[in-house]
Design an enzyme around this catalytic site. Structure first.
Site, PDB file in Angstrom:
ATOM      1  N   ARG A 176      32.818  41.465  31.082  1.00 46.18           N
ATOM      2  CA  ARG A 176      32.915  42.834  31.594  1.00 46.18           C
ATOM      3  C   ARG A 176      32.315  43.874  30.644  1.00 46.18           C
ATOM      4  O   ARG A 176      32.787  45.016  30.556  1.00 46.18           O
ATOM      5  CB  ARG A 176      34.367  43.202  31.918  1.00 46.18           C
ATOM      6  CG  ARG A 176      34.990  42.337  32.976  1.00 46.18           C
ATOM      7  CD  ARG A 176      34.337  42.451  34.337  1.00 46.18           C
ATOM      8  NE  ARG A 176      34.877  41.456  35.230  1.00 46.18           N
ATOM      9  CZ  ARG A 176      34.304  40.256  35.429  1.00 46.18           C
ATOM     10  NH1 ARG A 176      33.154  39.928  34.840  1.00 46.18           N
ATOM     11  NH2 ARG A 176      34.848  39.383  36.231  1.00 46.18           N
ATOM     12  N   SER A 226      40.492  44.419  40.337  1.00 44.96           N
ATOM     13  CA  SER A 226      41.406  44.045  39.252  1.00 44.96           C
ATOM     14  C   SER A 226      41.519  45.219  38.293  1.00 44.96           C
ATOM     15  O   SER A 226      40.511  45.695  37.777  1.00 44.96           O
ATOM     16  CB  SER A 226      40.862  42.840  38.482  1.00 44.96           C
ATOM     17  OG  SER A 226      40.780  41.745  39.345  1.00 44.96           O
ATOM     18  N   GLU A 296      40.459  47.388  33.007  1.00 41.13           N
ATOM     19  CA  GLU A 296      39.055  47.139  33.338  1.00 41.13           C
ATOM     20  C   GLU A 296      38.485  48.401  34.008  1.00 41.13           C
ATOM     21  O   GLU A 296      37.307  48.715  33.888  1.00 41.13           O
ATOM     22  CB  GLU A 296      38.968  45.952  34.307  1.00 41.13           C
ATOM     23  CG  GLU A 296      37.558  45.635  34.739  1.00 41.13           C
ATOM     24  CD  GLU A 296      37.467  44.351  35.561  1.00 41.13           C
ATOM     25  OE1 GLU A 296      38.173  43.375  35.232  1.00 41.13           O
ATOM     26  OE2 GLU A 296      36.686  44.338  36.524  1.00 41.13           O
TER      27      GLU A 296
END
Ligand SMILES: Cc1cc2nc3c(=O)[nH]c(=O)nc-3n(C[C@H](O)[C@H](O)[C@H](O)COP(=O)(O)OP(=O)(O)OC[C@H]3O[C@@H](n4cnc5c(N)ncnc54)[C@H](O)[C@@H]3O)c2cc1C
Length: 303
Positions: A176, A226, A296
Site C-alpha cells: 500500500r 478496508s 489505510e
C-alpha cells in the site's frame, strides 16, 4: 488577490472546470466531506502541470484525488485546490499485450479493456473502485495480485514541475505504498504489461472475484474499503472482531457486521464520527491484542 488566482485557474482549465465550495461528499465513496474551496478537473498533463505550478506560485495548498475511494475528507472541507483526475483524464488504449491509460481511468474500465483484448493479469483489480492514479500511489491489490505485478512504466509530475517516466525498476512499490507516494509525485499515466489469455477464463475469474466481494464486503453501504492496513502476521478484520467490536458504532459510523475490516457510513456519518471510531478501534485492538492498526484510508483537511 483571490480574484486573480481564480482568474488564472479558470484560464488554465476553462471556467466550467473550476468549482467553488464543492461538497467533497459528492466525490468520495464514503459520501462524507465538507467543501473544497476549489475543485478543478484538468484534461491534459500540461493543464495539471500548470495548475500545480500556479498553486505553488501563489502558495495555495493543493491535493490530487481520483475516485475518492480511499479518502476521508474533514467535515470542514479543504481550504485549497482539489485537483480531480477522473473521467475526463481517463483514456485507455491497447497495443499488443500492453495497456496504456491515463491516471483517471477507472480500474474497472481498464479490466474491461483487458477482457475485450483477451489479456490476463489484471483480473484482481476489476472490483477495486479506484482510478489508475490512486492505484499506482497506493499499490492497490487484492486476491493475490498487486499493481506492482503489472506496472511497466509510470509517468509522473515531480516536485520540480518536470514530467518524467519511471520504469518498472524505479517504482519501488511496497504494501500500500510506492515511491510516487513517498515523493509526492502526481501520477499522470501508466503502461501495464499483461499476457495473452482466454477471454472465457478471464471473464470467469473476474466474475468469481466479484461474487467473493459481494458476499464478503458491505458493498451496500458507503465506505472506503478496508479501513486499516493488514498488520504483519494478522488480519485487521479478525483483530477487530476479536476485540468485540463487530457493529461498534460512533454516530452513524459503524464497524461493518459483515466485514469488521470495513468502517461504513450508515447514512449520515460525519468525518468526525469516522475519525473517532477509527481511534477507538485502534485503542481497543491495542488493548486486546497488543497490535497497533495503521489506517489505510487517507485523511484530507483538518481533524
Ligand atoms: C468497496 C471498496 C473496496 C475496495 N477494495 C480494495 C481492494 O481490494 N484493494 C485495494 O488496494 N484497495 C481497495 N479499496 C480502496 C481504494 O479503492 C484504492 O486504494 C484505490 O486505489 C484508490 O483509488 P482512488 O482513485 O479512489 O484514489 P483516492 O481515494 O482519490 O486517493 C487515494 C490516495 O491516492 C492519491 N492519488 C489519487 N490519484 C492520484 C494521482 N493521479 N497522482 C497522485 N496521487 C493520487 C490521493 O492524493 C490519496 O492520497 C476499496 C475501496 C472501496 C470503497
Amino acid at each position: 488577490m483571490k480574484e486573480k488566482f481564480e482568474h488564472r485557474l479558470e484560464q488554465t482549465v476553462g471556467p466550467e472546470r473550476v468549482l467553488r465550495e464543492e461538497p467533497m461528499r459528492l466525490h468520495t465513496t464514503f459520501r462524507i466531506g465538507g467543501p473544497a474551496q476549489y475543485m478543478v478537473s484538468p484534461r491534459t498533463k500540461e493543464e495539471v502541470r500548470e495548475v500545480v505550478r500556479l498553486c505553488r506560485e501563489e502558495e495555495m495548498p493543493w491535493y490530487i484525488i481520483g475516485n475518492g475511494s480511499n479518502l476521508l475528507v474533514s467535515d470542514r472541507g479543504y481550504r485549497g485546490v482539489v485537483i480531480q483526475l477522473y473521467r475526463d483524464f481517463g483514456d485507455i488504449r491497447t497495443e499488443g499485450t500492453s495497456i496504456f491509460a491515463r491516471a483517471g481511468a477507472s480500474l474497472a474500465r481498464i479490466a474491461a479493456e483487458a477482457l475485450k483484448n483477451s489479456l490476463t493479469g489484471f483480473e484482481f483489480a476489476a472490483g477495486i473502485p479506484g482510478t489508475l492514479g490512486g492505484a499506482c500511489i497506493m499499490n492497490a491489490g487484492a486476491y493475490g495480485g498487486e499493481m506492482k505485478d503489472v506496472l511497466e512504466q509510470v509517468t509522473v509530475l515531480d516536485g520540480q514541475g518536470e514530467i518524467k517516466t519511471l520504469e518498472k525498476g524505479e517504482l519501488d512499490m511496497g504494501y500500500r505504498t510506492s515511491r510516487a507516494a513517498r515523493e509526492g509525485y502526481v501520477v499522470l499515466e501508466a503502461a501495464l504489461s499483461l499476457e495473452k489469455g482466454e477471454a472465457d477464463e478471464i471473464r470467469a475469474r473476474m466474475e468469481d472475484l466479484k461474487e467473493r466481494r459481494t458476499s464478503k464486503q458491505p458493498l451496500e453501504y458507503p465506505s472506503a474499503g478496508s479501513t486499516f492496513k493488514r498488520p504483519e502476521g494478522y488480519f485487521a478484520g479478525k483483530l477487530i472482531q476479536d476485540a468485540g467490536l463487530r457493529g461498534f458504532r460512533v454516530g452513524d459510523a459503524m464497524v461493518s457486521e459483515k466485514h469488521c475490516g470495513f468502517v461504513i457510513n450508515c447514512g449520515s456519518a460525519t468525518a468526525a464520527d469516522v475519525d473517532r471510531l477509527i481511534r477507538q478501534v485502534q485503542e481497543r485492538v491495542r488493548e486486546s491484542s497488543g497490535v497497533t492498526l495503521e489506517p489505510e484510508v487517507k485523511r484530507l483537511g483538518e481533524f
